[in-house]
Design a protein around this motif. Structure first.
Motif, PDB file in Angstrom:
ATOM      1  N   SER A 157       0.857  -1.123   0.010  1.00 23.57           N
ATOM      2  CA  SER A 157      -0.004   0.011  -0.020  1.00 23.57           C
ATOM      3  C   SER A 157       0.823   1.137   0.179  1.00 23.57           C
ATOM      4  O   SER A 157       0.253   2.539  -0.181  1.00 23.57           O
ATOM      5  N   ASP A 158       2.246   0.931  -0.118  1.00 26.95           N
ATOM      6  CA  ASP A 158       3.062   2.120   0.092  1.00 26.95           C
ATOM      7  C   ASP A 158       3.576   2.612  -1.306  1.00 26.95           C
ATOM      8  O   ASP A 158       4.305   1.981  -1.855  1.00 26.95           O
ATOM      9  N   THR A 159       2.969   3.884  -1.571  1.00 21.53           N
ATOM     10  CA  THR A 159       3.416   4.283  -2.858  1.00 21.53           C
ATOM     11  C   THR A 159       4.080   5.697  -2.985  1.00 21.53           C
ATOM     12  O   THR A 159       4.406   6.171  -3.945  1.00 21.53           O
ATOM     13  N   SER A 160       4.748   5.799  -1.798  1.00 16.80           N
ATOM     14  CA  SER A 160       5.603   7.116  -1.789  1.00 16.80           C
ATOM     15  C   SER A 160       6.912   7.030  -1.028  1.00 16.80           C
ATOM     16  O   SER A 160       7.877   7.685  -1.310  1.00 16.80           O
ATOM     17  N   THR A 161       7.221   5.932  -0.223  1.00 18.31           N
ATOM     18  CA  THR A 161       8.473   5.728   0.640  1.00 18.31           C
ATOM     19  C   THR A 161       9.332   5.273  -0.542  1.00 18.31           C
ATOM     20  O   THR A 161       9.186   4.048  -1.277  1.00 18.31           O
ATOM     21  N   PRO A 162      10.462   6.073  -0.638  1.00 24.86           N
ATOM     22  CA  PRO A 162      11.538   5.518  -1.447  1.00 24.86           C
ATOM     23  C   PRO A 162      12.143   4.226  -0.851  1.00 24.86           C
ATOM     24  O   PRO A 162      12.194   3.965   0.073  1.00 24.86           O
ATOM     25  N   VAL A 163      12.624   3.490  -2.038  1.00 28.93           N
ATOM     26  CA  VAL A 163      13.112   2.109  -1.597  1.00 28.93           C
ATOM     27  C   VAL A 163      14.774   2.345  -1.775  1.00 28.93           C
ATOM     28  O   VAL A 163      15.203   2.447  -3.004  1.00 28.93           O
ATOM     29  N   ALA A 164      15.465   2.208  -0.679  1.00 28.51           N
ATOM     30  CA  ALA A 164      16.762   2.286  -0.700  1.00 28.51           C
ATOM     31  C   ALA A 164      17.405   1.225  -1.886  1.00 28.51           C
ATOM     32  O   ALA A 164      17.058   0.096  -1.811  1.00 28.51           O
ATOM     33  N   GLY A 165      18.253   1.580  -2.769  1.00 27.84           N
ATOM     34  CA  GLY A 165      19.131   0.810  -3.580  1.00 27.84           C
ATOM     35  C   GLY A 165      18.527   0.808  -4.973  1.00 27.84           C
ATOM     36  O   GLY A 165      18.850  -0.134  -5.753  1.00 27.84           O
ATOM     37  N   THR A 166      17.267   1.586  -4.840  1.00 31.02           N
ATOM     38  CA  THR A 166      16.639   1.428  -6.248  1.00 31.02           C
ATOM     39  C   THR A 166      16.877   2.708  -7.246  1.00 31.02           C
ATOM     40  O   THR A 166      17.118   3.811  -6.627  1.00 31.02           O
ATOM     41  N   TYR A 167      17.039   2.551  -8.480  1.00 32.81           N
ATOM     42  CA  TYR A 167      17.242   3.688  -9.678  1.00 32.81           C
ATOM     43  C   TYR A 167      16.071   3.393 -10.596  1.00 32.81           C
ATOM     44  O   TYR A 167      15.770   2.372 -11.144  1.00 32.81           O
ATOM     45  N   ASN A 168      15.401   4.289 -10.942  1.00 28.04           N
ATOM     46  CA  ASN A 168      14.304   4.413 -12.053  1.00 28.04           C
ATOM     47  C   ASN A 168      12.980   3.725 -11.456  1.00 28.04           C
ATOM     48  O   ASN A 168      12.274   2.990 -11.962  1.00 28.04           O
ATOM     49  N   ASN A 169      12.910   3.787 -10.092  1.00 27.29           N
ATOM     50  CA  ASN A 169      11.709   3.005  -9.433  1.00 27.29           C
ATOM     51  C   ASN A 169      10.765   4.237  -9.041  1.00 27.29           C
ATOM     52  O   ASN A 169      11.124   4.750  -8.264  1.00 27.29           O
ATOM     53  N   PHE A 170       9.711   4.387  -9.914  1.00 24.72           N
ATOM     54  CA  PHE A 170       8.584   5.327  -9.444  1.00 24.72           C
ATOM     55  C   PHE A 170       7.295   4.613  -8.691  1.00 24.72           C
ATOM     56  O   PHE A 170       6.660   4.003  -9.161  1.00 24.72           O
ATOM     57  N   GLN A 171       7.673   4.600  -7.579  1.00 27.88           N
ATOM     58  CA  GLN A 171       6.738   4.002  -6.505  1.00 27.88           C
ATOM     59  C   GLN A 171       5.071   4.329  -6.788  1.00 27.88           C
ATOM     60  O   GLN A 171       4.450   3.543  -6.827  1.00 27.88           O
ATOM     61  N   TYR A 172       4.863   5.748  -7.131  1.00 25.93           N
ATOM     62  CA  TYR A 172       3.510   6.079  -7.370  1.00 25.93           C
ATOM     63  C   TYR A 172       2.995   5.635  -8.883  1.00 25.93           C
ATOM     64  O   TYR A 172       2.072   5.144  -9.000  1.00 25.93           O
ATOM     65  N   ALA A 173       3.789   6.050  -9.845  1.00 22.93           N
ATOM     66  CA  ALA A 173       3.408   5.987 -11.118  1.00 22.93           C
ATOM     67  C   ALA A 173       3.739   4.507 -11.674  1.00 22.93           C
ATOM     68  O   ALA A 173       3.266   4.207 -12.690  1.00 22.93           O
ATOM     69  N   GLY A 174       4.959   3.972 -11.326  1.00 22.83           N
ATOM     70  CA  GLY A 174       5.472   2.854 -11.776  1.00 22.83           C
ATOM     71  C   GLY A 174       6.219   3.121 -12.956  1.00 22.83           C
ATOM     72  O   GLY A 174       6.301   4.233 -13.660  1.00 22.83           O
TER      73      GLY A 174
END
Length: 85
Positions: free
Chosen positions: A31-48
């Motif tokens: 359900s988390d669309t806003s918290t950045p995931v450490a270690g990711t690049y090009n990861n758009f949590q909200y829009a995908g």
């Protein structure tokens, strides 16, 4: 929806090629669309991401379980288990 196992310090590429139908994101929780995931690049949590590559190198601050999920169809999801070597 397979469970994936990823190891801290290893590099992984999640290749998106969904023609905008199923944007994918790596998330801290389903359900988390806003918290950045450490270690990711090009990861758009909200829009995908619909095309291109989410690059992921798990780090020790990641929770032991992360998730990959389609933005448009949340039931298309799975666990990413983070482990040490």
């Amino acid at each position: 929806n397979p469970t994936l196992t990823c190891y801290i310090g290893s590099n992984y590429d999640f290749i998106a090629n969904s023609l905008s139908a199923e944007p994918i994101a790596i998330r801290q929780s389903l359900s988390d669309t806003s918290t950045p995931v450490a270690g990711t690049y090009n990861n758009f949590q909200y829009a995908g991401l619909t095309s291109g590559t989410i690059m992921f190198t798990p780090v020790s601050s990641n929770p032991s379980t992360l998730y990959y999920q389609s933005v448009n169809t949340p039931s298309i999801s799975g666990e990413i288990i983070i482990k040490n070597y």
